[in-house]
Design a protein around this motif. Sequence first.
Motif, PDB file in Angstrom:
ATOM      1  N   GLY A  91       5.492  -0.001   8.726  1.00  0.00           N
ATOM      2  CA  GLY A  91       4.138  -0.471   8.475  1.00  0.00           C
ATOM      3  C   GLY A  91       3.849  -0.589   6.995  1.00  0.00           C
ATOM      4  O   GLY A  91       4.746  -0.563   6.152  1.00  0.00           O
ATOM      5  N   LEU A  92       2.570  -0.712   6.724  1.00  0.00           N
ATOM      6  CA  LEU A  92       2.089  -0.891   5.357  1.00  0.00           C
ATOM      7  C   LEU A  92       0.870  -0.006   5.144  1.00  0.00           C
ATOM      8  O   LEU A  92       0.071   0.172   6.060  1.00  0.00           O
ATOM      9  CB  LEU A  92       1.686  -2.347   5.128  1.00  0.00           C
ATOM     10  N   ASN A  93       0.755   0.544   3.959  1.00  0.00           N
ATOM     11  CA  ASN A  93      -0.455   1.289   3.619  1.00  0.00           C
ATOM     12  C   ASN A  93      -1.425   0.441   2.825  1.00  0.00           C
ATOM     13  O   ASN A  93      -2.616   0.502   3.036  1.00  0.00           O
ATOM     14  CB  ASN A  93      -0.120   2.560   2.843  1.00  0.00           C
ATOM     15  N   LYS A  94      -0.925  -0.348   1.902  1.00  0.00           N
ATOM     16  CA  LYS A  94      -1.776  -1.190   1.072  1.00  0.00           C
ATOM     17  C   LYS A  94      -1.085  -2.520   0.854  1.00  0.00           C
ATOM     18  O   LYS A  94       0.121  -2.572   0.654  1.00  0.00           O
ATOM     19  CB  LYS A  94      -1.995  -0.551  -0.299  1.00  0.00           C
ATOM     20  N   VAL A  95      -1.893  -3.582   0.846  1.00  0.00           N
ATOM     21  CA  VAL A  95      -1.374  -4.910   0.528  1.00  0.00           C
ATOM     22  C   VAL A  95      -2.465  -5.667  -0.222  1.00  0.00           C
ATOM     23  O   VAL A  95      -3.621  -5.673   0.203  1.00  0.00           O
ATOM     24  CB  VAL A  95      -1.005  -5.725   1.788  1.00  0.00           C
ATOM     25  N   ARG A  96      -2.061  -6.306  -1.313  1.00  0.00           N
ATOM     26  CA  ARG A  96      -2.968  -7.171  -2.057  1.00  0.00           C
ATOM     27  C   ARG A  96      -2.197  -8.415  -2.483  1.00  0.00           C
ATOM     28  O   ARG A  96      -0.991  -8.356  -2.714  1.00  0.00           O
ATOM     29  CB  ARG A  96      -3.513  -6.471  -3.315  1.00  0.00           C
TER      30      ARG A  96
END
Length: 151
Positions: A91-96
Amino acid sequence: MREIADLAETRALVGQEVALSDWVEITQQRIDTFADATNDHQWIHVDAERCRRESPYGTTVAHGFLTLAMVPAMLQNALRLVDVGMAINYGLNKVRFPAPVPVGSRLRARLTILAVQDLADGAQIDWGVAIEREGGDKPVCVAEFLMRRYP
């Protein structure tokens, strides 16, 4: 390609940039294929003529999620975890997405190990990923990517 021998070496690299992927070109065909796969045909991605007239970029741009979807391939291109039998995207915790990816751009990923956590049957690696565009002044994608690794 960087090789990381084992979990002990992985732990020793926490906090360090460990690899840089090869450049990948973002063609209109790649953008169109992604648009077809996701049913996201927003004009800013697929209508070059309208982009020339109306977009602030003057050309089509890649979907942010296309850029993000390239992370596993970029990671695989940049490094090899020698003692890993199977790795999965957890998964991912943060994406920008701080900057656009105009068609014809070349992208590469900078990979940093942020943390390593033990699991009952393996470990989780938290990767800091910064995808940069050749000639760009800021990343086009910054993400915290979670990978689970098993022997």
